[in-house]
Enzyme design. Structure first.
Site, mmCIF file in Angstrom:
data_model
loop_
_atom_site.group_PDB
_atom_site.id
_atom_site.type_symbol
_atom_site.label_atom_id
_atom_site.label_comp_id
_atom_site.label_asym_id
_atom_site.label_seq_id
_atom_site.Cartn_x
_atom_site.Cartn_y
_atom_site.Cartn_z
ATOM 1 C CE1 TYR A 104 -4.068 1.403 -0.565
ATOM 2 C CE2 TYR A 104 -3.619 2.708 1.392
ATOM 3 C CZ TYR A 104 -4.377 2.464 0.265
ATOM 4 O OH TYR A 104 -5.436 3.274 -0.048
ATOM 5 N NE ARG A 157 -8.695 12.396 -3.095
ATOM 6 C CZ ARG A 157 -7.782 11.932 -2.242
ATOM 7 N NH1 ARG A 157 -6.591 12.501 -2.158
ATOM 8 N NH2 ARG A 157 -8.038 10.868 -1.483
ATOM 9 C CE LYS A 175 -8.197 2.367 2.272
ATOM 10 N NZ LYS A 175 -7.462 3.634 2.320
ATOM 11 C CD GLU A 246 -9.523 4.411 -0.688
ATOM 12 O OE1 GLU A 246 -8.491 5.050 -0.419
ATOM 13 O OE2 GLU A 246 -10.351 4.069 0.178
ATOM 14 C CG ASP A 247 -7.673 7.378 -3.527
ATOM 15 O OD1 ASP A 247 -7.845 7.970 -2.447
ATOM 16 O OD2 ASP A 247 -6.629 6.765 -3.788
ATOM 17 C CG ASP A 270 -10.173 8.806 0.048
ATOM 18 O OD1 ASP A 270 -9.023 8.381 0.233
ATOM 19 O OD2 ASP A 270 -10.909 8.400 -0.859
ATOM 20 C CG ASN A 418 -0.910 9.357 1.748
ATOM 21 O OD1 ASN A 418 -1.507 9.527 0.686
ATOM 22 N ND2 ASN A 418 -1.485 8.857 2.823
#
Length: 565
Positions: A104, A157, A175, A246-247, A270, A418
């Site tokens: 990850y 993203r 994940k 996610e993202d 997120d 990050n």
């Protein structure tokens, strides 16, 4: 309530020969027994020796150590995952501290950027907009039938790297690996999904090897209609599934969460997961500093969906500790690229507008009233906590940190962006600028800091402390929704596991080697909260704990019996 996972009961398998060896959930490789080799037509397909999973893991570990670059290690581990999942998780189980940054963050970011270059084998579902009429068929094509956890992204993203198109698939895969490695959720129950809605990244569009739909991203009504088609198809196929967003880009993440959180068991890691682990860290840090969160003043750098999600959870925790809504909001200062969010700023997003500071309260500040910088916020508001979610490196400058340290003997500094290349400040600098006084937690992994003959462990404020426990708690309790109360329960459970808060020394957050026990503790409190809030059937605490323990999958081979199709 989920049934007990019985590792001693044999599995009845219809596959045999090379087909069985190609099935990663069932393949044992050299660990097939002599009896199984005879029963499943494997004679001659494997070397003579029958090995244990420990022997296989030792060989894999030696091979892993031969690779010099992290991306090579990532590709190697993914290859094991795609050929023998039980061995993959046994290897992770023995080397989680070493391998979590490889499977990850931060290495997964590079893997997403080069997804089409390093692609080896299909995993999960790629649901593209041109094929939207066939979504039901695609879900039927999934190699796993009893799916209980889906992680879905549209790739817009990805970490701090922006639009990666279908390269974003690396995030759901990584994940879900952590759902299993940290939260004990069987890999047979997990499914990664990428919604391929095009990409606006010219590097991807111009890459001759790019494997996604070569088209600018669809937007607005067209986009939301496509996502809704996917959600409705998921509800038809797996009505009780846990769906994690996610993202997704900031402009879509909050609207999608608000639209679907009461329609399907879902959450956005997120926004909500990041907030939950941050709150847990802040509660623990406040305890370590001898205060409560209600006593702190908080400055944020970054006012996107993640930052605002954390801010709202801080306000909720402050209220639970006795502050009024107005008092709590007055203690939170949001700074973005245009400066401090105030009620004079135009064009704010809905979730930002709730977090503005009133201009009349800033009248006596010594600052540029048109665009109040982070340094000016630090000088005037005197925050005791500073959180970075900007995605921009180096913005927590020496001047800003030293200014904070002037008025706060034990500053809490959390540069959470990050991957590592995007962090707002490096821990060693923060420790040095505060003469060893700061409590530091980061979003990416960092080595302990040595300063003046002392060693300062750096807590990684990693969502992996939270979402596996939430998932395990949801599955064990049978919860049909994820509520704010369940998320707050997860934060408080994490804080209760803090070595620094409990013992006065050590890291702010538990060591990753303890993360499975942390996940079980979080799962118990999440399950209790689900029952209290009416989204799960009420049982005794003992029954819930047994359900958690029984559902915690372990990477061990089971015996196989031959059956027909």
């Amino acid at each position: 309530m989920e049934l007990e996972y019985e590792s001693k009961r044999p599995l009845y398998i219809p596959y045999a020969g090379p087909i069985l060896l190609e099935f990663p959930l069932l393949n044992k490789g050299s660990a097939f027994t002599e009896e199984e080799r005879a029963d499943f037509n494997l004679a001659g397909l494997l070397p003579e020796a029958v090995e244990t999973i420990e022997e296989q893991a030792e060989r894999a570990w030696r091979q892993y150590q031969e690779f010099k670059h992290d991306i090579e290690k990532h590709v190697y581990l993914r290859n094991i995952q795609d050929t023998n999942e039980t061995l993959f998780y046994r290897l992770l189980d023995g080397h989680l501290n070493e391998m979590m940054p490889i499977i990850y963050t931060p290495t997964v970011g590079e893997a997403c950027e080069h997804f089409s270059d390093i692609y080896r084998r299909a995993r999960g579902l790629f649901i593209s907009y041109p094929n939207r009429a066939n979504i039901d068929d695609m879900l039927q094509n999934a190699t796993k039938q009893n799916v209980k956890v889906i992680v879905v992204t549209d790739g817009e993203r990805i970490l701090g790297l922006g639009d990666q198109g279908i390269g974003g698939m690396g995030i759901p895969i990584g994940k879900l690996a952590l759902y299993t490695a940290c939260g004990g959720i069987s890999p047979a129950y997990t499914l990664p999904v990428v919604l391929d809605v095009g990409t606006n990244n010219p590097q991807r569009l111009n890459d001759p090897l790019y494997m996604g739909w070569r088209h600018p991203r669809i937007t607005d009504d067209e986009y939301y209609a496509f996502v809704d088609e996917f959600i409705q198809a998921v509800k038809r196929r797996w009505p009780n599934v846990l769906l994690q967003f996610e993202d997704f880009a900031q402009k879509n993440a909050t609207p999608l969460l608000n639209r679907y959180r009461d329609e399907i068991c879902s959450f956005n890691d997120d926004i909500q997961g990041t907030a939950a682990v941050a709150i847990g860290s802040l509660i623990a840090a406040s305890r370590a500093a001898g205060t409560q969160l209600r006593d702190q003043t908080v400055a944020f750098l970054g006012a996107g969906s993640a930052g605002c999600g954390i801010a709202e959870q801080i306000i909720a925790q402050m209220k639970s500790e006795g502050l009024s809504e107005e008092e709590a909001r007055a203690r939170v200062f949001m700074v973005d690229r245009f400066g401090l969010l105030t009620d004079k700023l135009p064009n704010l997003l809905d979730f930002q507008s709730k977090l503005v500071q009133k201009s009349e309260l800033l009248a006596d500040w010594d600052c540029n009233s048109d665009a109040i910088s982070l340094l000016e916020v630090v000088r005037n508001a005197k925050p005791t906590i500073m959180i970075g979610v900007s995605g921009q490196p180096g913005l927590f400058t020496e001047e800003i940190i030293r200014e904070m340290y002037k008025h706060c003997a034990r500053p809490i500094v959390m540069p959470l962006s990050n991957p590592t290349s995007r962090v707002e400040a490096r821990p060693e600098d923060i420790i040095r600028w505060t003469e060893g006084s700061a409590l530091v937690a980061t979003g990416s992994p960092f080595s302990p800091v040595h300063y003046q003959d002392k060693v300062f462990p750096i807590a990684q404020c990693n969502n992996s402390y939270i979402f596996p426990g939430i998932g395990l708690g949801v599955l064990a309790s049978g919860a049909n929704r994820i509520t704010d109360g369940m998320l707050m329960a997860a934060s408080r459970a994490l804080a209760d596991c803090s070595p620094l808060a409990n013992n006065g020394e050590g890291a702010l957050l538990p060591d990753l080697s303890d993360i499975q026990q942390v996940s079980k503790r979080i799962a118990l409190d999440v399950g209790k909260a689900a029952q209290l809030q009416g989204v799960a059937v009420v049982t005794s605490a003992d029954a819930l704990q047994k359900a958690i323990d029984h559902n915690f999958w372990q990477p061990q081979y089971r015996s196989y019996k031959r059956t027909s199709f």
